[in-house]
Design a protein around this motif. Structure first.
Motif, PDB file in Angstrom:
ATOM      1  N   ALA A   1       0.705  -1.164   0.206  1.00 16.08           N
ATOM      2  CA  ALA A   1       0.010  -0.061  -0.072  1.00 16.08           C
ATOM      3  C   ALA A   1       0.891   1.473   0.077  1.00 16.08           C
ATOM      4  O   ALA A   1       0.350   2.234  -0.336  1.00 16.08           O
ATOM      5  CB  ALA A   1      -0.850   0.011   1.131  1.00 16.08           C
ATOM      6  N   SER A   2       2.258   1.295   0.397  1.00 15.58           N
ATOM      7  CA  SER A   2       2.955   2.274   0.402  1.00 15.58           C
ATOM      8  C   SER A   2       3.851   2.531  -0.829  1.00 15.58           C
ATOM      9  O   SER A   2       4.387   3.490  -1.005  1.00 15.58           O
ATOM     10  CB  SER A   2       3.854   2.238   1.531  1.00 15.58           C
ATOM     11  OG  SER A   2       3.036   2.010   2.751  1.00 15.58           O
TER      12      SER A   2
ATOM     13  N   TRP B   1       5.488   9.278  -5.111  1.00 15.14           N
ATOM     14  CA  TRP B   1       6.505  10.252  -5.165  1.00 15.14           C
ATOM     15  C   TRP B   1       5.883  11.502  -4.634  1.00 15.14           C
ATOM     16  O   TRP B   1       6.470  12.419  -3.841  1.00 15.14           O
ATOM     17  CB  TRP B   1       6.837  10.694  -6.587  1.00 15.14           C
ATOM     18  CG  TRP B   1       7.350   9.310  -7.310  1.00 15.14           C
ATOM     19  CD1 TRP B   1       6.887   8.786  -8.359  1.00 15.14           C
ATOM     20  CD2 TRP B   1       8.692   8.587  -6.672  1.00 15.14           C
ATOM     21  NE1 TRP B   1       7.568   7.571  -8.358  1.00 15.14           N
ATOM     22  CE2 TRP B   1       8.665   7.214  -7.404  1.00 15.14           C
ATOM     23  CE3 TRP B   1       9.515   8.976  -5.537  1.00 15.14           C
ATOM     24  CZ2 TRP B   1       9.791   6.594  -7.253  1.00 15.14           C
ATOM     25  CZ3 TRP B   1      10.381   7.828  -5.262  1.00 15.14           C
ATOM     26  CH2 TRP B   1      10.559   6.612  -6.127  1.00 15.14           C
ATOM     27  N   GLU B   2       4.633  11.771  -4.811  1.00 17.09           N
ATOM     28  CA  GLU B   2       3.859  12.950  -4.356  1.00 17.09           C
ATOM     29  C   GLU B   2       3.733  12.777  -2.860  1.00 17.09           C
ATOM     30  O   GLU B   2       3.887  13.661  -1.946  1.00 17.09           O
ATOM     31  CB  GLU B   2       2.464  13.266  -4.885  1.00 17.09           C
ATOM     32  CG  GLU B   2       2.232  13.688  -6.191  1.00 17.09           C
ATOM     33  CD  GLU B   2       2.904  12.877  -7.325  1.00 17.09           C
ATOM     34  OE1 GLU B   2       2.991  11.435  -7.153  1.00 17.09           O
ATOM     35  OE2 GLU B   2       3.245  13.251  -8.352  1.00 17.09           O
ATOM     36  N   ARG B   3       3.536  11.425  -2.201  1.00 18.91           N
ATOM     37  CA  ARG B   3       3.490  11.321  -0.882  1.00 18.91           C
ATOM     38  C   ARG B   3       4.737  11.609  -0.342  1.00 18.91           C
ATOM     39  O   ARG B   3       4.863  12.372   0.767  1.00 18.91           O
ATOM     40  CB  ARG B   3       2.998   9.716  -0.711  1.00 18.91           C
ATOM     41  CG  ARG B   3       2.432   9.803   0.705  1.00 18.91           C
ATOM     42  CD  ARG B   3       1.712   8.618   0.995  1.00 18.91           C
ATOM     43  NE  ARG B   3       2.577   7.285   0.720  1.00 18.91           N
ATOM     44  CZ  ARG B   3       2.541   6.392  -0.160  1.00 18.91           C
ATOM     45  NH1 ARG B   3       1.288   6.386  -1.023  1.00 18.91           N
ATOM     46  NH2 ARG B   3       3.252   5.350  -0.161  1.00 18.91           N
ATOM     47  N   ARG B   4       5.965  11.028  -0.958  1.00 21.97           N
ATOM     48  CA  ARG B   4       7.316  11.459  -0.280  1.00 21.97           C
ATOM     49  C   ARG B   4       7.435  13.099  -0.122  1.00 21.97           C
ATOM     50  O   ARG B   4       8.016  13.372   0.595  1.00 21.97           O
ATOM     51  CB  ARG B   4       8.106  10.720  -1.238  1.00 21.97           C
ATOM     52  CG  ARG B   4       8.366   9.240  -0.769  1.00 21.97           C
ATOM     53  CD  ARG B   4       9.606   8.474  -1.124  1.00 21.97           C
ATOM     54  NE  ARG B   4       9.679   7.322  -0.357  1.00 21.97           N
ATOM     55  CZ  ARG B   4      10.536   6.598  -0.556  1.00 21.97           C
ATOM     56  NH1 ARG B   4      11.684   6.837  -1.215  1.00 21.97           N
ATOM     57  NH2 ARG B   4      10.366   5.241   0.002  1.00 21.97           N
ATOM     58  N   TYR B   5       6.831  13.739  -1.344  1.00 15.71           N
ATOM     59  CA  TYR B   5       7.225  15.154  -1.295  1.00 15.71           C
ATOM     60  C   TYR B   5       6.489  15.680  -0.194  1.00 15.71           C
ATOM     61  O   TYR B   5       7.016  16.570   0.648  1.00 15.71           O
ATOM     62  CB  TYR B   5       6.558  15.789  -2.598  1.00 15.71           C
ATOM     63  CG  TYR B   5       7.277  15.524  -3.953  1.00 15.71           C
ATOM     64  CD1 TYR B   5       8.681  15.421  -3.854  1.00 15.71           C
ATOM     65  CD2 TYR B   5       6.520  15.360  -5.053  1.00 15.71           C
ATOM     66  CE1 TYR B   5       9.112  14.867  -5.265  1.00 15.71           C
ATOM     67  CE2 TYR B   5       7.248  15.004  -6.350  1.00 15.71           C
ATOM     68  CZ  TYR B   5       8.417  15.041  -6.193  1.00 15.71           C
ATOM     69  OH  TYR B   5       9.055  14.568  -7.376  1.00 15.71           O
ATOM     70  N   ARG B   6       5.158  15.313   0.117  1.00 16.01           N
ATOM     71  CA  ARG B   6       4.515  15.974   1.190  1.00 16.01           C
ATOM     72  C   ARG B   6       5.296  15.441   2.466  1.00 16.01           C
ATOM     73  O   ARG B   6       5.278  16.230   3.502  1.00 16.01           O
ATOM     74  CB  ARG B   6       2.853  15.259   1.308  1.00 16.01           C
ATOM     75  CG  ARG B   6       2.300  15.598   2.297  1.00 16.01           C
ATOM     76  CD  ARG B   6       0.784  15.315   2.330  1.00 16.01           C
ATOM     77  NE  ARG B   6       0.513  13.840   1.999  1.00 16.01           N
ATOM     78  CZ  ARG B   6       0.684  12.888   2.893  1.00 16.01           C
ATOM     79  NH1 ARG B   6       0.865  13.002   4.253  1.00 16.01           N
ATOM     80  NH2 ARG B   6       0.427  11.629   2.361  1.00 16.01           N
ATOM     81  N   GLU B   7       5.604  14.117   2.622  1.00 17.80           N
ATOM     82  CA  GLU B   7       6.314  13.896   3.846  1.00 17.80           C
ATOM     83  C   GLU B   7       7.479  14.579   4.076  1.00 17.80           C
ATOM     84  O   GLU B   7       7.797  15.115   5.320  1.00 17.80           O
ATOM     85  CB  GLU B   7       6.442  12.282   3.926  1.00 17.80           C
ATOM     86  CG  GLU B   7       5.413  11.517   4.109  1.00 17.80           C
ATOM     87  CD  GLU B   7       5.479   9.922   3.227  1.00 17.80           C
ATOM     88  OE1 GLU B   7       4.249   9.419   3.751  1.00 17.80           O
ATOM     89  OE2 GLU B   7       6.223   9.687   2.823  1.00 17.80           O
ATOM     90  N   ILE B   8       8.281  14.756   3.080  1.00 20.72           N
ATOM     91  CA  ILE B   8       9.486  15.754   3.386  1.00 20.72           C
ATOM     92  C   ILE B   8       8.973  17.075   3.684  1.00 20.72           C
ATOM     93  O   ILE B   8       9.793  17.641   4.831  1.00 20.72           O
ATOM     94  CB  ILE B   8      10.192  15.856   2.164  1.00 20.72           C
ATOM     95  CG1 ILE B   8      10.867  14.199   1.738  1.00 20.72           C
ATOM     96  CG2 ILE B   8      11.300  16.655   1.989  1.00 20.72           C
ATOM     97  CD1 ILE B   8      11.646  14.177   0.563  1.00 20.72           C
TER      98      ILE B   8
END
Ligand code: AMP
Ligand code: MG
Length: 320
Positions: free
Chosen positions: A158-159, A165-172
Motif C-alpha cells: 500500500a505504500s 512520489w507525491e506522498r514522499r514530497y508531502r512527507e518531506i
C-alpha cells in the motif's frame, strides 16, 4: 564587504530561489552557465574570503546561543562540485561546530527502516551546522530514476505504487516544517551543472591520474539517464520549495561563482537568524567581578594585578 555589493548579492540570491508554488523546468528556468555581471572572477577569491570570515563569526554566535541549528542539503549530479563547495565555503568555520554527512547507497540496516530514518540520525544539534552531502532528496531522485531502489526498501504494497512520489514530497515538506518549528533552518542548494560541463569534468578525472579515484564507470552510466534526472529534479524543486524551506538553484558551470552563491545563501540564512551571544545576568556579573578581585589579589610581587587588561591598555596607547 561594501554595502552596495551586499545588496547586489542579496538580489542575486533572490533570482536563484525557487518561488514556492511555481512549476519549475530546470532547462527552461535556470542556466547552469549564468554569472552575475557585477561579479568578476578576479574578485571572486576576495569575496569568498570575506564571506568565509562572516560565516565563521556567525557560526560562533550560533554555537554560543545554542538555540538554532542549520542544516545544509546539497544535491547535484556527479561532478557538479559538492565536495569542493563544502571544502571552500566551510574552510573558515570551527570544525567542532560543523558536521558533514555523506549519503551513499543505503545499507541493509538502513533499508530495514522508514526512508527518513538514516537522515534523522544525522541531523545537527542546536548550535551546529550540519551538511548533508546528498540527502533525503535522493529518495525522490535516484530512487525515482531507478525504481529498483524502491523495491529494495521493503515497503508494504500500500505504500508503493501510484502516488508514491507525491506522498514522499508531502512527507518531506511536513518533516522540514517540523524541523523549522523546532528551531532548525534548512538551506537547500542544488548545484545545477550542464551536460557539456559534466563531460569536461569527467574527462579531467580520467586524464589526471590524481583525479582517477573520483571517477567510476557507474558515473558514466548515470549520465545516460540525464533527461530522467532533469525531470526528477524539476518535479522535486516544484513540489518541495516551500516558504519555510525554499530551494536555491546554483549555477554550477563556473566553480568560483557557484561557491560564492552557496556561501551567500548560507550567510544570508545566518544573518536572518541573527544569533546572539548569551547575556550574563546581574548575578553572574557580580560573580565575575568577585572572581576578578580574587584573581587580582593573587598577583605575585611585581606583576600587574590584571596582566590581560594591562596588555590591552598598552596596545591601545601604542595604536593611538
Ligand atoms: P558519491 O556521492 O559519488 O560517492 O556516490 C554515492 C552514490 O550513492 C551515488 O551513486 C548515489 O546515487 C547513491 N545513493 C545515494 N543515496 C541513495 C539512495 N537513497 N538510494 C540509492 N542510492 C543512493
Ligand atoms: Mg560519485
Amino acid at each position: 564587504m561594501a554595502g552596495e555589493q551586499a545588496k547586489q548579492l542579496a538580489e542575486l540570491i533572490k533570482t536563484l530561489r525557487v518561488k514556492p508554488g511555481t512549476k519549475v523546468s530546470l532547462s527552461r528556468d535556470f542556466d547552469p552557465a549564468y554569472k552575475a555581471d557585477f561579479l568578476k572572477k578576479k574578485h571572486g577569491a576576495e569575496l569568498l574570503k570575506a564571506g568565509i570570515e562572516l560565516l565563521a563569526d556567525y557560526q560562533q554566535r550560533l554555537a554560543a546561543q545554542d538555540t538554532y541549528g542549520v542544516l545544509v542539503c546539497l544535491q547535484a549530479l556527479d561532478a557538479a562540485g559538492k565536495d569542493g563547495t563544502i571544502r571552500h565555503v566551510m574552510s573558515g568555520v570551527d570544525p567542532q561546530g560543523v558536521h558533514v554527512s555523506s549519503f551513499k547507497v543505503p545499507s541493509a540496516e538502513e533499508l530495514d527502516h522508514d526512508f527518513l530514518w538514516r537522515y534523522a540520525a544525522r541531523l545537527p544539534a542546536r548550535g551546529d551546522i550540519g551538511i548533508f552531502n546528498r540527502s533525503y532528496y535522493e529518495e525522490v531522485l535516484v530512487v525515482r530514476v531507478h525504481p529498483e531502489n524502491l523495491d529494495r526498501q521493503k515497503l508494504p504494497a500500500a505504500s508503493k505504487g501510484k502516488g508514491v512520489w507525491e506522498r514522499r514530497y508531502r512527507e518531506i515538506n511536513d518533516w522540514e516544517r517540523y524541523l523549522t518549528d523546532n528551531g532548525f533552518r534548512l538551506v537547500k542548494l542544488m548545484l545545477n551543472l550542464s551536460k557539456e560541463e559534466q563531460r569536461t569534468r569527467f574527462l579531467k578525472r580520467i586524464d589526471l591520474p590524481e583525479k582517477n579515484w573520483k571517477f567510476s564507470s557507474a558515473d558514466a552510466r548515470e549520465r545516460q539517464y540525464w533527461d530522467d534526472y532533469q525531470r526528477a529534479f524539476s518535479e522535486m524543486l516544484s513540489a518541495t520549495s516551500t516558504p519555510w524551506a525554499p530551494w536555491y538553484v546554483i549555477p554550477a558551470d563556473r566553480k568560483w561563482f557557484a561557491r560564492i552563491c552557496a556561501g551567500a545563501v548560507l550567510a544570508q540564512t545566518l544573518i536572518e537568524l541573527d544569533p546572539q551571544y548569551p547575556k550574563v545576568s546581574d548575578q553572574q556579573h557580580d560573580d565575575l567581578l568577585a572572581a576578578k578581585a580574587d584573581l587580582e589579589a593573587e598577583a605575585p610581587h611585581g606583576a600587574a594585578a590584571d596582566p590581560f587588561a594591562a596588555e590591552q591598555e598598552k596596545d591601545a596607547k601604542e595604536n593611538k
